[in-house]
Design an enzyme around this catalytic site. Structure first.
Site, mmCIF file in Angstrom:
data_model
loop_
_atom_site.group_PDB
_atom_site.id
_atom_site.type_symbol
_atom_site.label_atom_id
_atom_site.label_comp_id
_atom_site.label_asym_id
_atom_site.label_seq_id
_atom_site.Cartn_x
_atom_site.Cartn_y
_atom_site.Cartn_z
ATOM 1 N N CYS A 129 0.770 -1.141 -0.107
ATOM 2 C CA CYS A 129 -0.175 -0.116 0.045
ATOM 3 C C CYS A 129 0.963 1.455 -0.037
ATOM 4 O O CYS A 129 1.419 1.505 -1.005
ATOM 5 C CB CYS A 129 -1.035 -0.091 1.102
ATOM 6 S SG CYS A 129 -2.451 0.857 0.676
ATOM 7 N N HIS A 134 -3.564 -5.111 0.427
ATOM 8 C CA HIS A 134 -2.789 -5.575 1.603
ATOM 9 C C HIS A 134 -3.043 -7.140 1.755
ATOM 10 O O HIS A 134 -3.642 -7.539 2.297
ATOM 11 C CB HIS A 134 -3.499 -5.223 2.914
ATOM 12 C CG HIS A 134 -3.440 -3.635 3.230
ATOM 13 N ND1 HIS A 134 -2.159 -2.937 3.913
ATOM 14 C CD2 HIS A 134 -4.009 -2.611 2.767
ATOM 15 C CE1 HIS A 134 -2.408 -1.665 4.050
ATOM 16 N NE2 HIS A 134 -3.301 -1.579 3.088
ATOM 17 N N GLU A 180 -1.307 -8.961 3.182
ATOM 18 C CA GLU A 180 -0.959 -9.501 4.511
ATOM 19 C C GLU A 180 -2.408 -9.852 5.305
ATOM 20 O O GLU A 180 -2.277 -10.585 6.235
ATOM 21 C CB GLU A 180 -0.359 -8.637 5.504
ATOM 22 C CG GLU A 180 -1.011 -7.169 6.073
ATOM 23 C CD GLU A 180 -0.725 -6.189 4.995
ATOM 24 O OE1 GLU A 180 -0.595 -6.597 3.557
ATOM 25 O OE2 GLU A 180 -0.928 -4.925 5.117
HETATM 26 N N1 GLN Z 1 -2.043 6.601 2.815
HETATM 27 C C1 GLN Z 1 -2.103 5.985 1.598
HETATM 28 C C2 GLN Z 1 -3.517 6.093 1.062
HETATM 29 O O1 GLN Z 1 -4.606 6.425 1.836
HETATM 30 C C3 GLN Z 1 -1.811 4.223 2.018
HETATM 31 C C4 GLN Z 1 -2.792 3.882 2.797
HETATM 32 C C5 GLN Z 1 -2.202 2.505 3.339
HETATM 33 O O2 GLN Z 1 -0.959 2.119 3.334
HETATM 34 N N2 GLN Z 1 -2.972 1.619 4.051
HETATM 35 O O3 GLN Z 1 -3.809 5.659 0.013
#
Ligand code: GLN
Length: 556
Positions: free
Chosen positions: A384, A509, A511
């Site tokens: 992300c 994600h 994970e």
């Molecule tokens: N802050 C970034 C976004 O909102 C990444 C979010 C995250 O890593 N979950 O896109």
């Protein structure tokens, strides 16, 4: 072996004395044992706080916000359940104080209780019992295992415990397990008094624990067990040790060995034969005593006192490492500190991960870590935000756009390579408003990501507001960055790779979907590449030669 004429059974797990005893791990372990016996099990977690979900909670205070396929943002215990059980859960397994009150008040506003004053008993407790039963029915489960968040005696969970009390009267099969703490002030002297009092408190609420699981400092003595059993009115065989374990995945094995099935079968009338844990044990052995040495992984993030903020990433590394029978030595590295010291300290690592995150602190440290990984061919996984910064780093150092950034941090940049998703531009409300949950991405055959997934269409979970700015994608591709996956319908960039094949970043994600029995493909990528790097490193080769010489000498 599902039950004939399904008579659904319930187990409620209550924490006593103090928080942090590992109720989620106990709940997941009991679920696992029943699952391995062939039963269909559905966990349910009650959290007493008045937030509707975990979406707005700070992970550095509360632990990670876990995301389900359906997009709900739930407590980190859900990660433990899914990782143990290898199942995907739904929002119906999560009840918070805020959610149940919201539900009840909405019904009141719809006039569903006309003429009545709406009360905790019976209205709220009825809602809770309905919810629990409905969950079991809809999942067609043999067992609903209910974890009651908090500790008995808290104001926040009192009405929930009252609902369990009513359920225990209405349902033929409901078992209560008390998790407790038995401290030892000096060796050989486990203290049972707090447990006795806590047990009495539970009984005063109209529930009687059928089994007691004791987090202890040393194995319980016979006297301690007998004392606890006597005060609780249960057989000594139904008092169990819950020792500190090398890995959380050992707990089902430990409880099984002590015969916890006996207590469950005696209360819930099921066959007491212990389940077959052999394949689970094989995986656990690979965690506790791996035969392939170790790899060093740096997790570069924002740290405060709790490491729970990255629980799923940590566990995903453990799963993938178990797959390769190797020990992961995981170091948490504060990215803000890299801004002062420089990224050289990362040279000794076999793999680097930059996980998800929000906000400014430590951003440049993360970018320097990514750059260090790319230039030195250290395997890298960006999750992300870790992927977004991988794109920023590439823009700055390969395309030469020095001011490139994400508009989350630097809105005025001339090169906004990461920008707000169009649909996010008009959203101001917080809580459940990000791009959340499972989305299908289409992977490009021939890419590294595709080779690890072995599939063209994959579902991964998301939680973000920003994306790779489509305006710049062509520039990146012309400079070698591989776009290996996009959202099937919208074309949002979901996965990128370095041309050297050693770095993958994903907007998702992964994970959140890694399980001990089914590690996430991208973590397999990282650990496999890390192993290759380690095996080719000078130090490792020298050690291997020395070991071989020593063995030959010893043999002579
Ligand atoms: N802050 C970034 C976004 O909102 C990444 C979010 C995250 O890593 N979950 O896109």
């Amino acid at each position: 072996m599902p039950m004939p004429n399904k008579q659904r059974k319930y187990i409620a797990i209550l924490g006593s004395i103090m928080s942090g005893l590992g109720k989620g791990i106990l709940t997941a372990s009991i679920c696992k044992l029943l699952q391995l016996k062939g039963y269909k099990v559905v966990p349910l977690k009650f959290d007493g706080y008045l937030n509707v979900d975990c979406g707005t909670m700070n992970p550095f205070r509360h632990g990670e916000v876990f995301v389900l396929d359906d997009g709900s943002e739930v407590d980190m215990d859900f990660g433990t359940y899914e990782r143990f059980l290898n199942i995907s859960m739904t929002k119906f397994s999560s009840i918070t104080g805020g959610k149940i009150f919201q539900h009840l008040i909405q019904k009141e506003r719809e006039g569903r209780f006309l003429g009545r004053d709406v009360q905790i008993v019976p209205h709220l407790t009825d809602e809770l019992k309905d919810w629990i039963r409905r969950l079991g029915e809809e999942a067609d489960a043999d067992f609903v295992i209910i974890e009651v968040g908090g500790t008995v005696g808290d104001l926040e969970n009192s009405y929930f415990i009252e609902a369990i009390r009513q359920l225990s009267y209405e349902e033929k099969y409901l078992m209560v397990i008390q998790l407790t703490r038995v401290p030892s002030l000096s060796k050989g002297e486990p203290k049972t008094k707090p447990t006795q009092h806590a047990n009495r408190l539970i009984q005063s609420l109209g529930l009687r624990p059928d089994a007691i699981v004791c987090r202890e400092d040393e194995p319980l003595t016979k006297e301690a067990i007998e004392k606890i059993a006597q005060f609780a009115n249960i057989k000594p065989e139904f008092v169990y040790d819950d020792p500190t374990v090398g890995t959380i995945y050992e707990l089902p094995i430990i409880l099984n060995r002590q015969g916890i099935m006996q207590a469950i079968s005696s209360r819930l009338d099921i066959d007491p034969t212990p389940p077959d844990l052999s394949s689970w044990c094989t995986l656990v052995n690979r965690i506790t005593s791996p035969s392939n040495g170790a790899v060093k992984i740096a997790l570069v993030g924002k740290y405060t006192s709790t490491r729970d903020a990255y629980a799923s990433v940590y566990e995903s590394i453990v799963h993938a490492a178990a797959h390769y029978d190797v020990k992961p030595l995981i170091d948490f590295i504060e990215s803000a500190q890299l801004e002062e010291s420089g990224p050289q300290q990362l040279s000794g690592y076999d793999g680097i991960i930059v996980p998800g995150g929000f906000g400014k602190r430590g951003i440049e440290g993360k970018i320097s870590a990514i750059s260090h990984a790319r230039v030195n061919n250290i395997p890298y996984l960006g999750l992300c935000l870790g992927m977004q910064l991988m794109v920023v780093e590439y823009a700055r150092n390969v395309l030469g756009w020095e001011d490139a950034h994400t508009t989350e941090i630097y809105p005025e940049t001339k090169h906004p390579v990461i920008d707000l998703l169009p649909e996010q531009k008009t959203i101001y409300r917080k809580g459940g408003t990000m791009r959340l949950g499972a989305y299908t991405m289409q992977l490009v055959p021939g890419t590294v990501a595709h080779s690890y997934y072995g599939l063209e269409l994959v579902d991964e979970r998301h939680r973000h507001r920003y994306e790779v700015n489509p305006e710049f994608v062509r520039d990146f591709e012309e400079h070698g960055l591989v776009i290996s996956g996009r959202h099937k319908d919208s074309g949002i960039v979901e996965m990128v790779e370095w041309p050297n094949g050693l770095g993958i970043g994903t907007q998702a994600h992964p994970e959140f979907k890694s399980r001990l029995e089914k590690p996430a493909p991208l973590f397999l990528f990282l650990i496999e590449k890390a192993l290759q790097r380690r095996n080719n490193s000078k130090e490792y080769l020298c050690n291997a030669i020395n070991n071989e010489e020593n063995e030959q000498r010893a043999a002579k």
